[in-house]
Design a protein around this motif. Sequence first.
Motif, mmCIF file in Angstrom:
data_model
loop_
_atom_site.group_PDB
_atom_site.id
_atom_site.type_symbol
_atom_site.label_atom_id
_atom_site.label_comp_id
_atom_site.label_asym_id
_atom_site.label_seq_id
_atom_site.Cartn_x
_atom_site.Cartn_y
_atom_site.Cartn_z
ATOM 1 N N THR A 96 25.672 44.378 44.788
ATOM 2 C CA THR A 96 26.357 43.162 45.215
ATOM 3 C C THR A 96 26.107 41.949 44.319
ATOM 4 O O THR A 96 26.757 40.915 44.502
ATOM 5 C CB THR A 96 25.938 42.792 46.652
ATOM 6 N N SER A 97 25.199 42.039 43.360
ATOM 7 C CA SER A 97 24.907 40.865 42.537
ATOM 8 C C SER A 97 26.102 40.537 41.646
ATOM 9 O O SER A 97 26.789 41.439 41.144
ATOM 10 C CB SER A 97 23.676 41.112 41.675
ATOM 11 N N PRO A 98 26.405 39.266 41.446
ATOM 12 C CA PRO A 98 27.537 38.880 40.587
ATOM 13 C C PRO A 98 27.448 39.434 39.180
ATOM 14 O O PRO A 98 28.464 39.747 38.564
ATOM 15 C CB PRO A 98 27.460 37.346 40.599
ATOM 16 N N SER A 99 26.228 39.589 38.648
ATOM 17 C CA SER A 99 26.090 40.130 37.292
ATOM 18 C C SER A 99 26.534 41.584 37.215
ATOM 19 O O SER A 99 26.990 42.051 36.161
ATOM 20 C CB SER A 99 24.637 40.002 36.829
ATOM 21 N N ALA A 100 26.417 42.309 38.331
ATOM 22 C CA ALA A 100 26.841 43.712 38.358
ATOM 23 C C ALA A 100 28.335 43.846 38.598
ATOM 24 O O ALA A 100 28.902 44.914 38.355
ATOM 25 C CB ALA A 100 26.076 44.471 39.443
ATOM 26 N N ARG A 101 28.955 42.777 39.082
ATOM 27 C CA ARG A 101 30.377 42.816 39.409
ATOM 28 C C ARG A 101 31.134 41.709 38.662
ATOM 29 O O ARG A 101 31.607 40.740 39.270
ATOM 30 C CB ARG A 101 30.591 42.646 40.913
ATOM 31 N N PRO A 102 31.265 41.810 37.358
ATOM 32 C CA PRO A 102 32.008 40.782 36.613
ATOM 33 C C PRO A 102 33.482 40.821 36.991
ATOM 34 O O PRO A 102 34.039 41.879 37.291
ATOM 35 C CB PRO A 102 31.791 41.179 35.150
ATOM 36 N N ALA A 103 34.115 39.661 36.961
ATOM 37 C CA ALA A 103 35.524 39.587 37.360
ATOM 38 C C ALA A 103 36.214 38.448 36.641
ATOM 39 O O ALA A 103 35.592 37.458 36.268
ATOM 40 C CB ALA A 103 35.634 39.388 38.879
ATOM 41 N N GLY A 104 37.512 38.611 36.456
ATOM 42 C CA GLY A 104 38.339 37.527 35.971
ATOM 43 C C GLY A 104 38.736 36.633 37.136
ATOM 44 O O GLY A 104 37.985 36.497 38.101
ATOM 45 N N LYS A 105 39.917 36.069 37.074
ATOM 46 C CA LYS A 105 40.346 35.226 38.184
ATOM 47 C C LYS A 105 40.390 36.023 39.480
ATOM 48 O O LYS A 105 40.109 35.503 40.558
ATOM 49 C CB LYS A 105 41.719 34.618 37.880
ATOM 50 N N PHE A 106 40.771 37.304 39.381
ATOM 51 C CA PHE A 106 40.775 38.200 40.529
ATOM 52 C C PHE A 106 39.873 39.387 40.208
ATOM 53 O O PHE A 106 39.918 39.927 39.098
ATOM 54 C CB PHE A 106 42.196 38.692 40.828
ATOM 55 N N ASN A 107 39.072 39.800 41.185
ATOM 56 C CA ASN A 107 38.230 40.962 40.932
ATOM 57 C C ASN A 107 39.027 42.249 41.144
ATOM 58 O O ASN A 107 40.174 42.227 41.603
ATOM 59 C CB ASN A 107 36.963 40.922 41.799
ATOM 60 N N ALA A 108 38.406 43.379 40.800
ATOM 61 C CA ALA A 108 39.113 44.659 40.860
ATOM 62 C C ALA A 108 39.572 44.986 42.275
ATOM 63 O O ALA A 108 40.651 45.548 42.478
ATOM 64 C CB ALA A 108 38.212 45.766 40.324
ATOM 65 N N GLY A 109 38.755 44.647 43.268
ATOM 66 C CA GLY A 109 39.143 44.905 44.649
ATOM 67 C C GLY A 109 40.394 44.130 45.048
ATOM 68 O O GLY A 109 41.277 44.664 45.734
ATOM 69 N N GLN A 110 40.476 42.884 44.624
ATOM 70 C CA GLN A 110 41.652 42.074 44.930
ATOM 71 C C GLN A 110 42.897 42.615 44.227
ATOM 72 O O GLN A 110 43.992 42.580 44.785
ATOM 73 C CB GLN A 110 41.392 40.621 44.518
ATOM 74 N N LYS A 111 42.727 43.140 43.024
ATOM 75 C CA LYS A 111 43.858 43.708 42.302
ATOM 76 C C LYS A 111 44.373 44.962 43.002
ATOM 77 O O LYS A 111 45.588 45.155 43.136
ATOM 78 C CB LYS A 111 43.450 44.029 40.861
ATOM 79 N N GLY A 143 48.136 45.359 44.827
ATOM 80 C CA GLY A 143 49.060 46.433 44.502
ATOM 81 C C GLY A 143 49.374 47.299 45.703
ATOM 82 O O GLY A 143 50.540 47.683 45.921
ATOM 83 N N TRP A 144 48.341 47.594 46.509
ATOM 84 C CA TRP A 144 48.554 48.444 47.685
ATOM 85 C C TRP A 144 49.450 47.755 48.708
ATOM 86 O O TRP A 144 50.392 48.367 49.236
ATOM 87 C CB TRP A 144 47.208 48.789 48.321
ATOM 88 N N ILE A 145 49.173 46.482 48.987
ATOM 89 C CA ILE A 145 49.950 45.797 50.020
ATOM 90 C C ILE A 145 51.389 45.584 49.569
ATOM 91 O O ILE A 145 52.323 45.655 50.371
ATOM 92 C CB ILE A 145 49.288 44.448 50.408
ATOM 93 N N ALA A 146 51.611 45.371 48.257
ATOM 94 C CA ALA A 146 52.980 45.223 47.754
ATOM 95 C C ALA A 146 53.748 46.526 47.926
ATOM 96 O O ALA A 146 54.908 46.524 48.384
ATOM 97 C CB ALA A 146 52.959 44.812 46.282
ATOM 98 N N GLY A 147 53.123 47.657 47.593
ATOM 99 C CA GLY A 147 53.778 48.941 47.779
ATOM 100 C C GLY A 147 54.020 49.250 49.244
ATOM 101 O O GLY A 147 55.075 49.783 49.617
ATOM 102 N N ALA A 148 53.049 48.907 50.093
ATOM 103 C CA ALA A 148 53.195 49.165 51.526
ATOM 104 C C ALA A 148 54.355 48.378 52.121
ATOM 105 O O ALA A 148 55.101 48.894 52.962
ATOM 106 C CB ALA A 148 51.894 48.818 52.245
ATOM 107 N N VAL A 149 54.525 47.133 51.670
ATOM 108 C CA VAL A 149 55.627 46.316 52.189
ATOM 109 C C VAL A 149 56.974 46.929 51.811
ATOM 110 O O VAL A 149 57.913 46.975 52.629
ATOM 111 C CB VAL A 149 55.521 44.867 51.658
#
Length: 220
Positions: A117-132, A136-142
Amino acid sequence: MRSTAGSTEPTDAATRRPEPAGRVQRFTGAERLVHRATGWLMLVCLVTAACLYLGPVAQLVGRRYLMITVHKWSGILLPVPSLLGLLSPAFRADLRRLNRFAAYDRQWLRAARRRLTSPSARPAGKFNAGQKIYAGWIAGAVVVMMATGLLMWFTGWLPFISRTSAIFVHDCLAWGITFVLIAHMRKAYQDPEARLGMRTGHVRREWVMRHHSKWPGEEK
């Protein structure tokens, strides 16, 4: 000239409202409006679905024809905020970010699998991988929900697809969307700064460097 690290559009120093000290812009007004409108439409879809398919709720609310009408039109209107958001350069830039997976996104996913869970272990841009993945999933589901909903509404469009099949897919995916949205809201509740960024458009620079350290140098 370009704006600060969190902005996506060219700025004019003579006309642009100065950013609060120590804060960067995460979302423009157009982006926040798209998010709110989509969220409200999704909420209406889920509430009216509950009024139609959950027996105790249906008996309590009644007005089945009204619930059906509201459910249909809120579902049809669901993509409209995002389509209008395409008029915003900032919104289009964020769509490009969401559609791009970098090496640090794969690192984020590996850390998530290992429950790091440490931020150093989870680098991210404006959106992290989970948000990406969520976006994508919610757009396809809609899209699938709209397609199956229209097949239930206009049964003669594709006669080789039975209404029963459309109902089955629609209902199963509705439950999936419900659980995913609950998880999304739970994550948002755990991060007050992210919620503040969606409400006001600005976040603390320290939060950006801690949780989204790849954002300042990320391509738009």
